[in-house]
Design a protein around this motif. Structure first.
Motif, PDB file in Angstrom:
ATOM      1  N   ILE A  87      28.777 -34.435  32.268  1.00  0.00           N
ATOM      2  CA  ILE A  87      27.541 -33.895  31.694  1.00  0.00           C
ATOM      3  C   ILE A  87      27.858 -33.238  30.363  1.00  0.00           C
ATOM      4  N   ARG A  88      27.083 -33.601  29.346  1.00  0.00           N
ATOM      5  CA  ARG A  88      27.227 -33.026  28.009  1.00  0.00           C
ATOM      6  C   ARG A  88      26.007 -32.188  27.667  1.00  0.00           C
ATOM      7  N   SER A  89      26.214 -31.241  26.795  1.00  0.00           N
ATOM      8  CA  SER A  89      25.117 -30.372  26.385  1.00  0.00           C
ATOM      9  C   SER A  89      24.212 -31.107  25.396  1.00  0.00           C
ATOM     10  N   PRO A  90      22.898 -31.094  25.602  1.00  0.00           N
ATOM     11  CA  PRO A  90      21.987 -31.757  24.659  1.00  0.00           C
ATOM     12  C   PRO A  90      21.684 -30.926  23.417  1.00  0.00           C
ATOM     13  N   ILE A  91      22.035 -29.648  23.463  1.00  0.00           N
ATOM     14  CA  ILE A  91      21.715 -28.758  22.345  1.00  0.00           C
ATOM     15  C   ILE A  91      22.899 -27.833  22.087  1.00  0.00           C
ATOM     16  N   THR A  92      22.831 -27.163  20.967  1.00  0.00           N
ATOM     17  CA  THR A  92      23.784 -26.091  20.663  1.00  0.00           C
ATOM     18  C   THR A  92      23.118 -24.765  20.987  1.00  0.00           C
ATOM     19  N   VAL A  93      23.735 -23.996  21.907  1.00  0.00           N
ATOM     20  CA  VAL A  93      23.145 -22.741  22.350  1.00  0.00           C
ATOM     21  C   VAL A  93      24.247 -21.705  22.529  1.00  0.00           C
ATOM     22  N   ASP A 133      12.885 -30.898  34.504  1.00  0.00           N
ATOM     23  CA  ASP A 133      11.698 -31.582  34.985  1.00  0.00           C
ATOM     24  C   ASP A 133      10.416 -30.834  34.638  1.00  0.00           C
ATOM     25  N   GLN A 134      10.519 -29.588  34.214  1.00  0.00           N
ATOM     26  CA  GLN A 134       9.342 -28.798  33.894  1.00  0.00           C
ATOM     27  C   GLN A 134       9.160 -28.596  32.386  1.00  0.00           C
ATOM     28  N   SER A 135      10.103 -29.077  31.578  1.00  0.00           N
ATOM     29  CA  SER A 135      10.061 -28.804  30.145  1.00  0.00           C
ATOM     30  C   SER A 135       9.271 -29.873  29.405  1.00  0.00           C
ATOM     31  N   LEU A 136       8.268 -29.447  28.630  1.00  0.00           N
ATOM     32  CA  LEU A 136       7.475 -30.355  27.797  1.00  0.00           C
ATOM     33  C   LEU A 136       7.789 -30.182  26.317  1.00  0.00           C
ATOM     34  N   LYS A 137       8.703 -29.276  26.023  1.00  0.00           N
ATOM     35  CA  LYS A 137       9.011 -28.987  24.619  1.00  0.00           C
ATOM     36  C   LYS A 137       9.506 -30.216  23.847  1.00  0.00           C
ATOM     37  N   PRO A 138      10.438 -31.015  24.403  1.00  0.00           N
ATOM     38  CA  PRO A 138      10.905 -32.180  23.630  1.00  0.00           C
ATOM     39  C   PRO A 138       9.781 -33.148  23.287  1.00  0.00           C
ATOM     40  N   PHE A 139       8.839 -33.356  24.236  1.00  0.00           N
ATOM     41  CA  PHE A 139       7.745 -34.284  23.974  1.00  0.00           C
ATOM     42  C   PHE A 139       6.794 -33.719  22.920  1.00  0.00           C
ATOM     43  N   ASN A 145      14.608 -41.172  24.595  1.00  0.00           N
ATOM     44  CA  ASN A 145      15.673 -40.493  23.859  1.00  0.00           C
ATOM     45  C   ASN A 145      15.490 -38.985  23.787  1.00  0.00           C
ATOM     46  N   VAL A 146      14.275 -38.518  24.071  1.00  0.00           N
ATOM     47  CA  VAL A 146      14.038 -37.071  24.061  1.00  0.00           C
ATOM     48  C   VAL A 146      13.731 -36.535  25.462  1.00  0.00           C
ATOM     49  N   LYS A 147      13.537 -37.449  26.414  1.00  0.00           N
ATOM     50  CA  LYS A 147      13.216 -37.008  27.774  1.00  0.00           C
ATOM     51  C   LYS A 147      14.401 -36.261  28.365  1.00  0.00           C
ATOM     52  N   PRO A 148      14.204 -35.003  28.787  1.00  0.00           N
ATOM     53  CA  PRO A 148      15.309 -34.228  29.355  1.00  0.00           C
ATOM     54  C   PRO A 148      15.889 -34.913  30.580  1.00  0.00           C
ATOM     55  N   GLU A 149      17.207 -34.860  30.688  1.00  0.00           N
ATOM     56  CA  GLU A 149      17.888 -35.483  31.811  1.00  0.00           C
ATOM     57  C   GLU A 149      17.685 -34.654  33.073  1.00  0.00           C
ATOM     58  N   LYS A 150      17.280 -35.303  34.153  1.00  0.00           N
ATOM     59  CA  LYS A 150      17.059 -34.610  35.417  1.00  0.00           C
ATOM     60  C   LYS A 150      18.371 -34.540  36.196  1.00  0.00           C
ATOM     61  N   MET A 178      17.068 -42.223  18.138  1.00  0.00           N
ATOM     62  CA  MET A 178      17.357 -43.318  19.068  1.00  0.00           C
ATOM     63  C   MET A 178      18.845 -43.471  19.355  1.00  0.00           C
ATOM     64  N   PHE A 179      19.668 -43.332  18.326  1.00  0.00           N
ATOM     65  CA  PHE A 179      21.114 -43.497  18.511  1.00  0.00           C
ATOM     66  C   PHE A 179      21.762 -42.128  18.741  1.00  0.00           C
ATOM     67  N   ASN A 180      21.300 -41.449  19.778  1.00  0.00           N
ATOM     68  CA  ASN A 180      21.780 -40.088  20.040  1.00  0.00           C
ATOM     69  C   ASN A 180      22.967 -40.051  20.985  1.00  0.00           C
ATOM     70  N   GLN A 181      23.665 -41.194  21.126  1.00  0.00           N
ATOM     71  CA  GLN A 181      24.897 -41.273  21.912  1.00  0.00           C
ATOM     72  C   GLN A 181      24.683 -40.884  23.373  1.00  0.00           C
ATOM     73  N   GLY A 182      23.498 -41.190  23.886  1.00  0.00           N
ATOM     74  CA  GLY A 182      23.221 -40.937  25.287  1.00  0.00           C
ATOM     75  C   GLY A 182      22.940 -39.493  25.629  1.00  0.00           C
ATOM     76  N   ILE A 183      22.857 -38.631  24.637  1.00  0.00           N
ATOM     77  CA  ILE A 183      22.583 -37.206  24.883  1.00  0.00           C
ATOM     78  C   ILE A 183      21.141 -36.952  24.501  1.00  0.00           C
ATOM     79  N   THR A 184      20.274 -36.814  25.480  1.00  0.00           N
ATOM     80  CA  THR A 184      18.844 -36.694  25.206  1.00  0.00           C
ATOM     81  C   THR A 184      18.541 -35.447  24.387  1.00  0.00           C
ATOM     82  N   GLY A 185      17.606 -35.624  23.447  1.00  0.00           N
ATOM     83  CA  GLY A 185      17.158 -34.492  22.647  1.00  0.00           C
ATOM     84  C   GLY A 185      18.038 -34.153  21.468  1.00  0.00           C
ATOM     85  N   THR A 186      19.108 -34.925  21.240  1.00  0.00           N
ATOM     86  CA  THR A 186      19.997 -34.626  20.123  1.00  0.00           C
ATOM     87  C   THR A 186      19.690 -35.546  18.946  1.00  0.00           C
TER      88      THR A 186
END
Length: 721
Positions: free
Chosen positions: A57-63, A281-287, A39-44, A382-390
């Motif tokens: 494709i949806r945004s996983p964060i607000t930026v 694929d290079q981001s470890l921040k969510p983990f 649920n937090v693994k960034p989408e490749k 877990m119930f992040n509506q398919g948007i990882t990291g949200t």
């Protein structure tokens, strides 16, 4: 079952070792991390510029999109017009200037007239004294500024100097009026000539002679100047205000960046980059964030249990809490696997109140609330509506509200049958929460969607109750947990052992009920488990049913058999009832707490009556031989039950006890237990013993209050005498 209990005891012993307790928390952390990893693994995303997206494709964060924000601000600045202000004082200044010119002409004329008069009075040649026009013009120019004299021509001055006073006054009024009218309007730099033409038009058609008319036209054109000027400060303020009014352009969490089949333009590509979808694929921040979140949860849990101590009961509670929490997380993960964009609110069906109700029943409310909160937070991931990291805050609120509803409903409910009612109550609360969330978000749902969500909310409450009812016996039997609901069931008069006491030893049953009343009120007064004390009292003398006639409360209309027995034999029979009772309770699979009460309520107290009887018989006896084998009371409840047992028996032996006699007796029994060391193994304090004594006195005074002696009772006593 006994084998399972041995394994369970081994585990509890291991949890007393700090290393194994930390290992348990490490296992909990690993389960939590693995359950939320996906649920937090960034989408490749394998995307390139000007390619076609193969999915939405949806945004996983607000930026913030700083580039678009800056462009929007620049557009807002470009739309701001320059600010020009009209200096109204310029109109008055020019009117005053024209007035001063006319006044100067008038003054010169007046001066000349005065000079001519003076010469006439001196009989001088007036014609020789006529002042030429050129000199008059010079005199006028001397009264004016260089700026005026350079612009106004000599013919104009000459026309004004040669005009009649009345014509000059008319010319002055007309000029001032025209100048004031034109200067009252906006005259920017590029409109000055048009302003001069307007004043010329106003003065052209006058009845004045041509020379004077030309003079005032020239004077009017001279007076018209620019009165509208650029204001840089006001313009800059407007530009800054326009910049401030531009909201930052943001890519919102869950916002669609690119639709399936849409071309990835530069702008879209930049948004994907800002959302962190191109270097995932290079981001470890969510983990790292997930690991920190789990560390915070487990740290709070560790200190919470560490504060409770390291007794066997606390270790049991820790193990039960861990199993229930892991079970809740596993069920949540299973439900979340069915969620997708078209079925995003599947989290509403999760039995959120199950874990809360189980922990409330098996442990306590505080841990149940803690479990509810952390389960809600995990659910938001877990119930992040398919948007990882949200985070799905809606589901988190729903889970927390559902769990708290179950806890609150069971707060004062101790019957197992109330669990299903709690499930119905949770379902109602779930419905209200969903309606509130829908109204808060101002969402538009079809009646079919609304009905579907209501069905999920109802199923969540009912499934929570069903799972609680189904899992509760497993925890009660497997972990030897004595819940309030179990105690209520054991207190039923229809229980086989209680029926056995009632039918075979009714005096003992009555004695047990009286002791239960004393012990329950005293336990509640000092914060101990009053319900456990009451139910334990019902069974504490179950061993007496083996030989009921040897105990005085059951000797109704029969001789006391101990009168015919040696003291040692009587001692063995009386002492045996504690061991016999604990053995009978174990045989019937009664909870350990009830067995301990039957075994420990006499501790190692001395059978004083038979001990002194044996000594009087002349035999060589040891005091230790006339003591109960113990062990001594290990808990507050057992200590209070033991004192209540002695107090009730002693007070019952008194014929007409007074309040003072009851209080003296209670204090002496407590002091005797204390001096005899019977309370050394439990954690009851002297202050609590004082409160226990007060409680006993209040209860006994209510039981043995003075009664009115009716005439029939008096006559009966006379006959008996």
């Amino acid at each position: 079952m006994e084998k399972m209990q041995r394994h369970f005891s081994t585990i509890l012993d291991l949890l007393n070792i700090k290393l194994f307790r930390l290992l348990l928390f490490l296992i909990l952390g690993s389960i939590l991390f693995l359950s939320m990893y996906s649920n937090v693994k960034p989408e490749k995303l394998d995307l390139t510029l000007f390619s076609v997206a193969d999915k939405t494709i949806r945004s996983p964060i607000t930026v913030e999109d700083k580039g678009n924000t800056e462009r929007a601000r620049q557009e807002a600045v470009n739309q701001v017009q320059d600010v020009y202000i009209v200096k109204k004082e310029y109109a008055q200044n020019q009117v005053d200037l024209v007035t001063s010119i006319f006044d100067s002409v008038t003054e010169v004329n007046n001066e000349i007239k005065a000079e001519l008069k003076e010469r006439a009075d001196q009989d001088m040649d007036i014609e020789a004294a006529v002042i030429p026009i050129e000199e008059r013009i010079v005199r006028v120019k001397e009264k004016l500024t260089e700026e005026v004299t350079k612009v106004i021509s000599d013919p104009a001055f000459a026309a004004m100097l040669q005009a009649r006073p009345e014509d000059l006054a008319i010319a002055k009024d007309m000029t001032l009026t025209a100048v004031n009218n034109v200067m009252s309007r906006r005259i920017p730099a590029d409109e000055v000539e048009n302003g001069k033409k307007r004043v010329e038009e106003e003065l052209r058609y006058t009845s004045l002679n041509s020379s004077l008319r030309s003079a005032i036209i020239e004077l009017g054109r001279f007076a018209i100047i620019q009165n509208e000027f650029y204001d840089p400060k006001a313009t800059e303020e407007l530009r800054q205000q326009a910049i401030d009014n531009v909201e930052p352009v943001k890519i919102l969490e869950g916002q669609i960046i690119v639709e399936e089949g849409q071309l990835i333009s530069r702008d879209v590509y930049q948004q994907l980059e800002l959302a962190g979808l191109l270097n995932s694929d290079q981001s470890l921040k969510p983990f790292a964030g997930l690991a920190m979140f789990i560390f915070i949860i487990l740290s709070a849990l560790y200190f919470l249990f560490d504060e409770m101590g390291k007794t066997e009961k606390v270790q049991r509670q820790l193990l039960i809490f861990s199993l229930i929490f892991v079970l809740s997380i596993m069920i949540m993960k299973l439900v979340s696997l069915f969620s997708d964009q078209e079925f995003s609110e599947i989290g509403y069906v999760f039995p959120a109140a199950m874990g809360a109700m189980l922990i409330k029943i098996l442990i306590d409310e505080r841990l149940a609330v803690f479990q509810t909160i952390i389960t809600g937070i995990c659910g938001s991931i877990m119930f992040n509506q398919g948007i990882t990291g949200t985070l799905n805050v809606t589901v988190a609120i729903y889970i927390i509200a559902s769990g708290l509803a179950g806890i609150l409903y069971l707060r004062q409910q101790n019957q197992r049958s109330k669990i299903l009612q709690a499930g119905m109550f949770v379902s109602v609360i779930n419905l209200f929460v969903i309606v509130a969330l829908v109204l808060l978000r101002n969402s538009q749902y079809t009646s079919l969607e609304t009905g579907f969500y209501f069905m999920l909310a109802f199923l969540s409450g009912i499934s929570s109750a069903v799972l609680t009812i189904g899992l509760l016996p497993f925890f009660e039997a497997g972990f030897g947990v004595l819940t309030a609901m179990k105690l209520i069931e054991l207190s039923s008069p229809n229980h086989p052992l209680l029926r056995k006491i009632l039918t075979e030893a009714p005096g003992t049953y009555h004695h047990s009920v009286m002791v239960a009343n004393l012990a329950e009120s005293a336990c509640e007064a000092v914060g101990a488990n009053g319900l456990l004390a009451r139910v334990g009292c019902y069974y504490h003398d179950i061993g007496k049913t083996k030989r009921p006639q040897f105990f005085i409360e059951n000797q109704m209309n029969i001789d006391n058999p101990h009168d015919k027995l040696p003291p040692v034999t009587s001692k063995n029979i009386i002492i045996a009832h504690a061991a016999d009772g604990s053995e009978m309770l174990r045989k019937h699979k009664m909870p350990k707490e009830i067995v301990d009460i039957a075994e420990q309520h006499h501790g190692t107290t001395l059978l004083k009556f038979f001990y002194h009887k044996a000594k009087q018989s002349g035999s060589d006896v040891k005091e230790a031989d006339f003591r109960y084998p113990g062990p001594k009371a290990q808990t507050k409840e057992i200590a209070i039950i033991g004192i209540a047992d002695s107090v009730e028996a002693a007070v019952r032996s008194m014929s007409r006890p007074t309040h003072d006699q009851i209080e003296s007796l209670v204090r002496n029994i407590i002091a005797d237990r204390l001096q005899d060391g019977q309370l050394n193994d439990c954690d009851i304090t002297l202050k609590e013993l004082q409160i226990v004594g007060d409680s006993f006195c209040e209860t006994l005074k209510g039981i043995f209050h003075s009664r009115i002696e009716y005439p029939e009772m008096t006559k009966q006593k006379v006959k008996q005498a």
